[in-house]
Design a protein around this motif. Structure first.
Motif, PDB file in Angstrom:
ATOM      1  N   ALA A 137       0.847  -1.196   0.000  1.00  0.00           N
ATOM      2  CA  ALA A 137       0.000   0.000   0.000  1.00  0.00           C
ATOM      3  C   ALA A 137       0.881   1.245   0.000  1.00  0.00           C
ATOM      4  N   TYR A 138       1.958   1.172   0.775  1.00  0.00           N
ATOM      5  CA  TYR A 138       2.899   2.294   0.824  1.00  0.00           C
ATOM      6  C   TYR A 138       3.507   2.524  -0.545  1.00  0.00           C
ATOM      7  N   ARG A 192       1.028   4.127  -2.885  1.00  0.00           N
ATOM      8  CA  ARG A 192       0.825   5.530  -2.567  1.00  0.00           C
ATOM      9  C   ARG A 192       1.971   6.367  -3.131  1.00  0.00           C
ATOM     10  N   ARG A 193       3.184   5.842  -2.965  1.00  0.00           N
ATOM     11  CA  ARG A 193       4.346   6.573  -3.445  1.00  0.00           C
ATOM     12  C   ARG A 193       4.344   6.690  -4.973  1.00  0.00           C
ATOM     13  N   THR A 225       1.766   6.619  -7.090  1.00  0.00           N
ATOM     14  CA  THR A 225       0.761   7.543  -7.621  1.00  0.00           C
ATOM     15  C   THR A 225       1.178   8.988  -7.387  1.00  0.00           C
ATOM     16  N   ALA A 226       1.897   9.231  -6.289  1.00  0.00           N
ATOM     17  CA  ALA A 226       2.362  10.595  -6.037  1.00  0.00           C
ATOM     18  C   ALA A 226       3.404  11.010  -7.071  1.00  0.00           C
ATOM     19  N   LYS A 235       5.192  13.886   0.730  1.00  0.00           N
ATOM     20  CA  LYS A 235       3.810  14.359   0.790  1.00  0.00           C
ATOM     21  C   LYS A 235       3.652  15.119   2.090  1.00  0.00           C
TER      22      LYS A 235
END
Lengths: 320, 285
Positions: free
Chosen positions: A3-4, A7-8, A10-11, B284
């Motif tokens: 999941a991490y 997230r990274r 997509t950023a 972020k």
């Protein structure tokens, strides 16, 4: 963990898109008309206006900026960054074939830097305020301040010419790597030694260090087994943060030692005013840099669960 | 001290009794140091000492102008992003992310390479690269003070956004930005030198430290001093800026102050870099 990672990743998308726009618009800021430059290069004389117009439409240069950008991006995502203006070779292939030499240099310097920095930092922390600490501080200050090219040429003169220990130029086996890696490693070692020292001093004040000493563990065992291991986290972070400097420094070192690598590619491209190559280089290096950062963060996250669960502020707090 | 001396030398170079740094004298080329030429002459018979003094104008002058421009561009952007937050902040910071997604020297090199060598290109390259990290730091500072009493009071007294930003936020940002600029100057000197060395610097025949090192490359083995002295001038300037920057930071930041546990000047520099680069391309909020 996955999941991490997601997230990274997509950023990263907007950053990469912006990077491509930056690379493309920079090259279109270049003075002169690429079509005219290209014709002049082929024939060696000023081309006729009709020829320029024809080539412009062939290259799509008469289309609006966004159309050209979209077309370039469309090719770029498939790994095609166009052809070099000066040699006609594929830009992406040139960059990809030259990357390993640069990575080899960067990794060798990083390892050498760690080998120098950890003992230096630990010794400086242990002998705080003593002569060794001062020596380490001066070495660090000089290491971060001296320009890489000066150091490189001094190494060439001393180790290559006076002592004749190592070859001074070119790409080859391990012996060709020694001087360039040493040049680049000094700045890394300087930064890492300071961080190791500071972080060791932090850790040495902790309760568990005192407990270990009270249990009767020897000084050396406590320093290495208990303190150093915990002091390493900020050092790992620092390594990640210095990837950009490492790449920038590698370019200079490559020029000094006439080594193959992406630094040599970009300097040649600048010399030849090869805008297709420069443009591809910006995007390519951006991707390499961002991926390297991601890898370091992932390594860090797997070492420390607080990172992948928490926010970046917490991570910074951990690093501090 | 060293910096003051260098600055004075750089400013007064035109009136000092120096040999013309660009005077070519083929009869006296590659002369060893002598009374007439304290550091000897280069391959065109130009006086090396004089060229190093004149080169400081180019090297330090570029850095000074670039820093002024960077601050002038980055501070308003950072203030606006931090003050308004929301979508404005989001858009500005995504742009900053893109500029921070490239190693600074390589981006500067590419920009300088596209624009061609010269003072103007070096300046544009430095500003284009460094504004992003400044803007991010300023934004962070502003966010930190957004809910502080003095800003709430300024607004409660009827101050408009523009007034609050220019009179209250700006004043509280300037000091940390000044410290930051001093700390970053060493890096800028190195970057200017690197660009000069890579052939994107100030044009020949004018003296510039990085360009001088580049010009001396073919003579490395016959006359290493031609490279050594400009190189040492660069190193000395960077060391001076680093000591000054770290000292300023220690003096003004009680938390990172010179307590016995943290006497390290470079530690401050490291944690500063950490602040910068930790908030790099992939972070972020």
């Amino acid at each position: 963990m996955s999941a991490y990672l997601l997230r990274r990743l997509t950023a990263l998308l907007p950053v990469l898109l912006g990077l491509s726009l930056l690379a493309f618009s920079l090259a279109s800021l270049a003075p002169g008309d690429p079509a005219e430059l290209l014709l002049r290069r082929q024939t060696g004389e000023p081309p006729s206006a009709a020829d320029v117009t024809r080539l412009r439409s062939e290259m799509g240069l008469d289309r609006p900026f966004l159309v050209r950008y979209a077309r370039w991006l469309g090719h770029a995502v498939r790994g095609d960054l166009g052809a070099s203006h000066s040699s006609g070779a594929s830009v992406s292939r040139t960059l990809v074939t030259n990357l390993p030499a640069t990575v080899e240099l960067a990794v060798a310097s990083l390892l050498l830097g760690i080998v120098i920095a950890l003992p230096l930092g630990v010794l400086a922390a242990v002998s705080r305020g003593g002569p060794l600490d001062h020596v380490s501080r001066i070495v660090s200050l000089v290491g971060t301040s001296i320009p890489g090219f000066l150091l490189g040429y001094m190494f060439i003169l001393f180790f290559g010419v006076t002592l004749k220990l190592f070859p001074v130029a070119g790409t080859g086996g391990l012996s060709h790597l020694v001087l360039p890696a040493m040049t680049l490693a000094l700045a890394e070692a300087a930064a890492m030694a300071r961080m190791t020292r500071a972080s060791m001093l932090d850790v040495l004040g902790e309760d568990y260090v005192r407990t270990a000493r009270a249990k009767g563990a020897s000084r050396r065992l406590v320093y290495v087994r208990h303190a150093l291991r915990n002091a390493l986290n900020p050092v790992v972070t620092l390594v990640g943060l210095r990837v950009g400097r490492l790449l920038g420094g590698a370019v200079i070192v490559e020029i000094v030692f006439a080594r193959a690598g992406i630094g040599t590619v970009i300097v040649d491209a600048i010399h030849d005013r090869d805008y297709a190559m420069i443009q591809g280089f910006i995007l390519f290096v951006g991707i390499v840099f961002v991926s390297a950062n991601l890898l370091v963060d992932l390594a860090y996250a797997s070492l420390d669960p607080r990172v992948r669960l928490g926010s970046s502020e917490e991570r910074a707090a951990v690093a501090r | 001290m060293l910096l003051c001396a260098a600055g004075i030398l750089a400013l007064t170079a035109p009136v000092l009794p120096l040999i013309d740094p660009n005077a070519i004298d083929v009869m006296h080329r590659l002369e060893a140091p002598s009374f007439a030429h304290p550091l000897g002459t280069d391959n065109l018979g130009r006086d090396l000492f004089s060229r190093i003094i004149w080169g400081s104008r180019s090297s330090l002058g570029t850095v000074a102008v670039a820093t002024a421009l960077i601050v002038a561009i980055a501070v308003p952007i950072g203030i606006v992003a931090g003050y308004y937050g929301g979508i404005v902040d989001e858009v500005l910071m995504r742009i900053v992310d893109v500029f921070l997604a490239l190693p600074s020297l390589l981006l500067a090199l590419a920009i300088g390479g596209i624009l061609g060598p010269g003072f103007r290109s070096v300046l544009i390259a430095l500003v284009a690269v460094w504004w992003a990290s400044y803007a991010r730091v300023v934004r962070g500072l502003v966010i930190g003070m957004r809910e502080r009493e003095f800003l709430l009071a300024a607004r409660a007294l009827g101050g408009g956004d523009y007034h609050v930003m220019t009179h209250h936020v700006l004043m509280n940002v300037l000091l940390p930005v000044g410290v930051l600029a001093t700390i970053e100057m060493g890096d800028l000197v190195l970057a200017v030198a690197a660009l000069g060395f890579l052939g994107v610097g100030v044009h020949a025949p004018n003296a510039d430290w990085g360009t001088m090192v580049n010009d001396a490359r073919p003579l490395l083995f016959s006359a290493p001093r031609l490279m050594l002295y400009p190189g040492l001038a660069i190193a000395a300037a960077v060391i001076a800026f680093n000591i000054l920057g770290d000292g300023l930071r220690d003096a003004l930041d009680p938390r990172a102050g010179p307590s016995p546990d943290y006497p390290a000047p470079t530690l401050a520099a490291k944690s500063r870099r950490r602040i910068f680069e930790a908030s790099g391309p992939v972070a972020k909020e």
